[in-house]
Write a protein that holds these residues in place. Structure first.
Motif, PDB file in Angstrom:
ATOM      1  N   LYS A  13      -5.414   0.044  16.410  1.00  0.00           N
ATOM      2  CA  LYS A  13      -6.677  -0.686  16.493  1.00  0.00           C
ATOM      3  C   LYS A  13      -6.527  -2.092  15.922  1.00  0.00           C
ATOM      4  N   LEU A  14      -5.845  -2.189  14.782  1.00  0.00           N
ATOM      5  CA  LEU A  14      -5.643  -3.492  14.151  1.00  0.00           C
ATOM      6  C   LEU A  14      -4.738  -4.383  15.003  1.00  0.00           C
ATOM      7  N   ALA A  15      -3.745  -3.768  15.643  1.00  0.00           N
ATOM      8  CA  ALA A  15      -2.807  -4.531  16.466  1.00  0.00           C
ATOM      9  C   ALA A  15      -3.507  -5.202  17.641  1.00  0.00           C
ATOM     10  N   LEU A  16      -4.588  -4.582  18.123  1.00  0.00           N
ATOM     11  CA  LEU A  16      -5.344  -5.180  19.230  1.00  0.00           C
ATOM     12  C   LEU A  16      -5.931  -6.532  18.843  1.00  0.00           C
ATOM     13  N   ASN A  17      -6.120  -6.743  17.537  1.00  0.00           N
ATOM     14  CA  ASN A  17      -6.651  -8.009  17.039  1.00  0.00           C
ATOM     15  C   ASN A  17      -5.575  -8.840  16.326  1.00  0.00           C
ATOM     16  N   ASN A  18      -4.313  -8.505  16.646  1.00  0.00           N
ATOM     17  CA  ASN A  18      -3.167  -9.202  16.056  1.00  0.00           C
ATOM     18  C   ASN A  18      -3.124  -9.062  14.530  1.00  0.00           C
ATOM     19  N   TRP A  19      -3.600  -7.915  14.027  1.00  0.00           N
ATOM     20  CA  TRP A  19      -3.522  -7.611  12.598  1.00  0.00           C
ATOM     21  C   TRP A  19      -2.513  -6.495  12.400  1.00  0.00           C
ATOM     22  N   SER A  20      -1.904  -6.465  11.239  1.00  0.00           N
ATOM     23  CA  SER A  20      -0.984  -5.378  10.904  1.00  0.00           C
ATOM     24  C   SER A  20      -1.106  -5.069   9.413  1.00  0.00           C
ATOM     25  N   LEU A  21      -0.684  -3.883   9.032  1.00  0.00           N
ATOM     26  CA  LEU A  21      -0.769  -3.450   7.641  1.00  0.00           C
ATOM     27  C   LEU A  21       0.455  -3.899   6.858  1.00  0.00           C
ATOM     28  N   TYR A  22       0.213  -4.341   5.617  1.00  0.00           N
ATOM     29  CA  TYR A  22       1.317  -4.602   4.701  1.00  0.00           C
ATOM     30  C   TYR A  22       1.912  -3.263   4.270  1.00  0.00           C
ATOM     31  N   GLU A  23       3.135  -3.317   3.737  1.00  0.00           N
ATOM     32  CA  GLU A  23       3.791  -2.092   3.275  1.00  0.00           C
ATOM     33  C   GLU A  23       3.003  -1.437   2.149  1.00  0.00           C
ATOM     34  N   TYR A  24       2.416  -2.213   1.242  1.00  0.00           N
ATOM     35  CA  TYR A  24       1.665  -1.614   0.136  1.00  0.00           C
ATOM     36  C   TYR A  24       0.399  -0.930   0.644  1.00  0.00           C
ATOM     37  N   GLN A  25      -0.169  -1.427   1.756  1.00  0.00           N
ATOM     38  CA  GLN A  25      -1.342  -0.781   2.347  1.00  0.00           C
ATOM     39  C   GLN A  25      -0.969   0.554   2.978  1.00  0.00           C
ATOM     40  N   LYS A  26       0.185   0.605   3.619  1.00  0.00           N
ATOM     41  CA  LYS A  26       0.674   1.864   4.179  1.00  0.00           C
ATOM     42  C   LYS A  26       0.951   2.870   3.064  1.00  0.00           C
ATOM     43  N   GLU A  27       1.528   2.376   1.949  1.00  0.00           N
ATOM     44  CA  GLU A  27       1.818   3.247   0.808  1.00  0.00           C
ATOM     45  C   GLU A  27       0.524   3.807   0.221  1.00  0.00           C
ATOM     46  N   PHE A  28      -0.489   2.955   0.114  1.00  0.00           N
ATOM     47  CA  PHE A  28      -1.785   3.392  -0.400  1.00  0.00           C
ATOM     48  C   PHE A  28      -2.376   4.491   0.482  1.00  0.00           C
ATOM     49  N   LEU A  29      -2.376   4.295   1.783  1.00  0.00           N
ATOM     50  CA  LEU A  29      -2.920   5.298   2.699  1.00  0.00           C
ATOM     51  C   LEU A  29      -2.134   6.604   2.635  1.00  0.00           C
ATOM     52  N   LYS A  30      -0.822   6.494   2.447  1.00  0.00           N
ATOM     53  CA  LYS A  30       0.010   7.700   2.355  1.00  0.00           C
ATOM     54  C   LYS A  30      -0.373   8.525   1.129  1.00  0.00           C
ATOM     55  N   TYR A  31      -0.442   7.892  -0.024  1.00  0.00           N
ATOM     56  CA  TYR A  31      -0.766   8.627  -1.250  1.00  0.00           C
ATOM     57  C   TYR A  31      -2.210   9.115  -1.250  1.00  0.00           C
ATOM     58  N   GLN A  32      -3.109   8.320  -0.706  1.00  0.00           N
ATOM     59  CA  GLN A  32      -4.509   8.741  -0.663  1.00  0.00           C
ATOM     60  C   GLN A  32      -4.676   9.972   0.223  1.00  0.00           C
ATOM     61  N   SER A  33      -3.963  10.012   1.326  1.00  0.00           N
ATOM     62  CA  SER A  33      -4.090  11.152   2.241  1.00  0.00           C
ATOM     63  C   SER A  33      -3.500  12.434   1.660  1.00  0.00           C
ATOM     64  N   GLN A  34      -2.568  12.296   0.716  1.00  0.00           N
ATOM     65  CA  GLN A  34      -1.946  13.474   0.107  1.00  0.00           C
ATOM     66  C   GLN A  34      -2.854  14.164  -0.903  1.00  0.00           C
TER      67      GLN A  34
END
Length: 221
Positions: A13-34
């Protein structure tokens, strides 16, 4: 819910607007989902998207048509006004219909009363307004149904009387809601241990650091 699939969905969804997640944002989502930590501290420089990062679990669930409720606390009303515009913009880009409202001293009594019965998806407030709200017995359903508390600019005010007041308020919330998660947001600081201690209302706190510095370009004309 397949959190990996949902992470892929929000990235698409973000890529459709030329946005992407930083690595720390991916890490945050990973730990939050666990769901191993009910408190997560996000530290990053100004202008690196740390505030929006804390809302990603809300949007991640909303993409999958799962409703969550957020209370966001910042030290300044002006931050809430600007953030409301940014969140509405992001919601629109992601194709998500959600109700985002402010609850600060400049909001009418009528509107505040309506919020207790017609609960917004995201409520933007300040420590003082949150304290006043929990003193109202009619606020219990709103607090009971909150999934995420986001506390912004944590390093700026927790050593003050406002920080003490907010700690007491969150202790009161603990007696009402036993399931919520807290996401603390701070600029880069050497005093992380104090922030972690302050946030740890329910067990250990996970720290997510963004060590990448924002590149600043200066153009002289």
């Amino acid at each position: 819910m397949d959190d990996f699939i949902n992470l892929k969905k929000i990235q698409e969804k973000l890529a459709l607007n030329n946005w992407s997640l930083y690595e720390y944002q991916k890490e945050f989502l990973k730990y939050q989902s666990q769901k191993k930590f009910r408190q997560i501290l996000i530290t990053s420089e100004i202008g690196t998207g740390k505030t929006i990062t804390a809302f990603l679990p809300f949007f991640n669930n909303a993409i999958d048509k799962t409703k969550k409720k957020v209370i966001y606390v910042s030290p300044l009303k002006s931050i809430n006004t600007t953030l409301k515009e940014r969140l509405n913009e992001l919601s629109s880009h992601l194709g998500i219909n959600c109700k985002i409202e402010k609850r600060t001293s400049d909001i009418s009594f009528t509107t505040k009363k309506k919020q207790l019965y017609n609960i917004p998806d995201i409520l933007l407030t300040t420590p003082e307004s949150l304290t006043l709200m929990i003193a109202n017995a009619n606020a219990t359903p709103l607090l009971e149904n909150t999934d995420y508390f986001i506390i912004d600019e944590l390093n700026e005010f927790i050593t003050s009387k406002r920080g003490d007041q907010l700690a007491l308020t969150m202790s009161r919330v603990n007696t009402i809601n036993e399931k919520y998660e807290i996401f603390g947001i701070s600029g880069t600081t050497s005093n992380k241990s104090y922030l972690v201690d302050w946030l740890s209302f329910n067990g250990k706190t996970k720290i997510i650091n963004n060590n990448i510095k924002k590149k600043i370009k200066i153009k002289i004309v």
